[in-house]
Design an enzyme around this catalytic site. Structure first.
Site, mmCIF file in Angstrom:
data_model
loop_
_atom_site.group_PDB
_atom_site.id
_atom_site.type_symbol
_atom_site.label_atom_id
_atom_site.label_comp_id
_atom_site.label_asym_id
_atom_site.label_seq_id
_atom_site.Cartn_x
_atom_site.Cartn_y
_atom_site.Cartn_z
ATOM 1 N N HIS A 87 0.835 -1.204 0.000
ATOM 2 C CA HIS A 87 0.000 0.000 0.000
ATOM 3 C C HIS A 87 0.870 1.255 0.000
ATOM 4 O O HIS A 87 0.664 2.172 -0.810
ATOM 5 C CB HIS A 87 -0.903 -0.027 1.239
ATOM 6 C CG HIS A 87 -1.695 1.219 1.473
ATOM 7 N ND1 HIS A 87 -3.031 1.326 1.161
ATOM 8 C CD2 HIS A 87 -1.347 2.424 2.009
ATOM 9 C CE1 HIS A 87 -3.467 2.534 1.488
ATOM 10 N NE2 HIS A 87 -2.461 3.212 2.006
ATOM 11 N N GLU A 88 1.854 1.292 0.903
ATOM 12 C CA GLU A 88 2.707 2.481 0.993
ATOM 13 C C GLU A 88 3.585 2.627 -0.250
ATOM 14 O O GLU A 88 3.834 3.748 -0.717
ATOM 15 C CB GLU A 88 3.567 2.423 2.258
ATOM 16 C CG GLU A 88 2.779 2.346 3.563
ATOM 17 C CD GLU A 88 1.762 3.464 3.736
ATOM 18 O OE1 GLU A 88 1.920 4.528 3.098
ATOM 19 O OE2 GLU A 88 0.798 3.276 4.504
ATOM 20 N N HIS A 91 1.583 4.248 -2.974
ATOM 21 C CA HIS A 91 1.347 5.682 -2.796
ATOM 22 C C HIS A 91 2.334 6.515 -3.620
ATOM 23 O O HIS A 91 2.040 7.655 -3.985
ATOM 24 C CB HIS A 91 1.466 6.068 -1.322
ATOM 25 C CG HIS A 91 0.155 6.043 -0.595
ATOM 26 N ND1 HIS A 91 -1.005 6.580 -1.118
ATOM 27 C CD2 HIS A 91 -0.181 5.557 0.633
ATOM 28 C CE1 HIS A 91 -1.996 6.426 -0.257
ATOM 29 N NE2 HIS A 91 -1.522 5.796 0.810
ATOM 30 N N GLU A 148 -6.027 6.651 -1.663
ATOM 31 C CA GLU A 148 -5.982 5.514 -0.746
ATOM 32 C C GLU A 148 -6.550 4.254 -1.398
ATOM 33 O O GLU A 148 -6.066 3.144 -1.144
ATOM 34 C CB GLU A 148 -6.746 5.839 0.534
ATOM 35 C CG GLU A 148 -6.143 6.962 1.361
ATOM 36 C CD GLU A 148 -4.745 6.640 1.870
ATOM 37 O OE1 GLU A 148 -4.419 5.443 2.022
ATOM 38 O OE2 GLU A 148 -3.971 7.583 2.107
ATOM 39 N N ASP A 152 -4.671 0.802 -1.838
ATOM 40 C CA ASP A 152 -5.202 -0.466 -1.327
ATOM 41 C C ASP A 152 -5.175 -1.544 -2.405
ATOM 42 O O ASP A 152 -4.775 -2.687 -2.151
ATOM 43 C CB ASP A 152 -6.641 -0.276 -0.831
ATOM 44 C CG ASP A 152 -6.718 0.386 0.536
ATOM 45 O OD1 ASP A 152 -5.696 0.411 1.245
ATOM 46 O OD2 ASP A 152 -7.802 0.881 0.891
ATOM 47 N N HIS A 213 -9.588 8.081 3.455
ATOM 48 C CA HIS A 213 -9.678 6.617 3.424
ATOM 49 C C HIS A 213 -11.145 6.204 3.312
ATOM 50 O O HIS A 213 -12.018 6.801 3.938
ATOM 51 C CB HIS A 213 -9.098 5.995 4.696
ATOM 52 C CG HIS A 213 -7.668 6.349 4.951
ATOM 53 N ND1 HIS A 213 -7.300 7.525 5.575
ATOM 54 C CD2 HIS A 213 -6.522 5.688 4.663
ATOM 55 C CE1 HIS A 213 -5.980 7.565 5.668
ATOM 56 N NE2 HIS A 213 -5.481 6.465 5.116
ATOM 57 N N ARG A 219 -12.578 -1.027 2.109
ATOM 58 C CA ARG A 219 -11.148 -1.225 1.905
ATOM 59 C C ARG A 219 -10.855 -2.710 1.691
ATOM 60 O O ARG A 219 -9.767 -3.072 1.235
ATOM 61 C CB ARG A 219 -10.348 -0.675 3.092
ATOM 62 C CG ARG A 219 -10.534 0.816 3.296
ATOM 63 C CD ARG A 219 -9.532 1.395 4.262
ATOM 64 N NE ARG A 219 -8.198 1.434 3.671
ATOM 65 C CZ ARG A 219 -7.154 2.003 4.255
ATOM 66 N NH1 ARG A 219 -7.291 2.572 5.451
ATOM 67 N NH2 ARG A 219 -5.972 2.005 3.666
#
Length: 253
Positions: A87-88, A91, A148, A152, A213, A219
């Protein structure tokens, strides 16, 4: 210590802490950027990507269940902390992160063709999430949550690919069932488990208008319903809510 904490009134401790942090931040003015400075404290259960430093940070606090189990099999941890790491990483290539180059500078470094294709694909994820209705008459804001949601989806795909590489190196683990579940099933269940939550409708209403989010349920439902790997793992029939039609599946990366 430069920050006195005592057994006096809580509000005074809080005020001194706020003053201490403000002074610490102001003292950075005119000085070189400290690349080791974190934006979160070590016990924080969270993680982040910093586009200006082009770095991802995972405080010690998140390296515990349900995100990470020291004695769990690979499938569980890839579905938990693995998806967070992915996920990070994603980004860096979402609607905001893609605007920064490798050195952390705000710069348009994409070709016009790549940018146009990205906007086309990201538009599909905006539409998907805007259709979700957590409360009667209240929908997820697909534009607000775009970054976000992209992260995800990218995160779970990266983690799944990493799990498959790990299983390729250990064929015996691929055939191993634990509690009657295959590695792929354990992976997806672990991913769902990290978003378990309990929330009042009042808080949900607030966050639908302010939080970048999506609500926890989406999610999970949002990314997984786009993955044919998830559909295959659980034998989900075509046309089911958790198996989006092939022409509706969103694929950013």
């Amino acid at each position: 210590s430069l920050l006195p904490i005592d057994r006096g009134p809580f509000v005074l401790n809080a005020m001194r802490a706020a003053q201490f942090e403000t002074t610490r931040e102001l003292n950075k003015i005119g000085k070189p950027v400290d690349p080791t400075d974190w934006g979160m404290t070590p016990p924080t259960v969270n993680a982040y990507y910093n586009p200006n430093m082009n770095e991802i940070v995972f405080p010690a606090g998140i390296l515990q269940p349900p995100f990470f189990y020291a004695n769990a099999d690979d499938a569980v941890n890839y579905g938990g902390i693995g998806a967070v790491i992915g996920h990070e990483m994603t980004h860096g290539f979402d609607d905001q992160g893609r605007q920064f180059d490798a050195a952390g500078n705000l710069r348009d470094w994409w070709s016009p063709q790549s940018a146009a294709e990205f906007k086309k694909r990201s538009g599909a994820i905006v539409q998907q999430y805007s259709e979700y209705e957590p409360l009667p008459g209240l929908h997820v804001n697909g534009e607000l949550t775009q970054g976000e949601n992209i992260a995800d989806l990218g995160g779970i795909k990266l983690a799944y690919a990493a799990l498959q590489k790990a299983l390729d190196k250990n064929p015996g683990a691929r055939a191993q069932k634990i509690d009657g579940l295959t590695p792929e099933q354990r992976f997806f269940l672990s991913f769902a488990a990290i978003w378990k939550s309990k929330q009042r409708d009042e808080d949900l209403k607030l966050r639908l208008n302010t939080d970048p989010h999506s609500p926890a349920r989406y999610r999970v439902d949002g990314p997984l319903s786009n993955l044919p790997e998830f559909q295959k793992a659980f034998g989900i029939p075509d046309g089911s809510p958790m198996a989006r039609a092939a022409d509706k599946r969103v694929n950013i990366w």
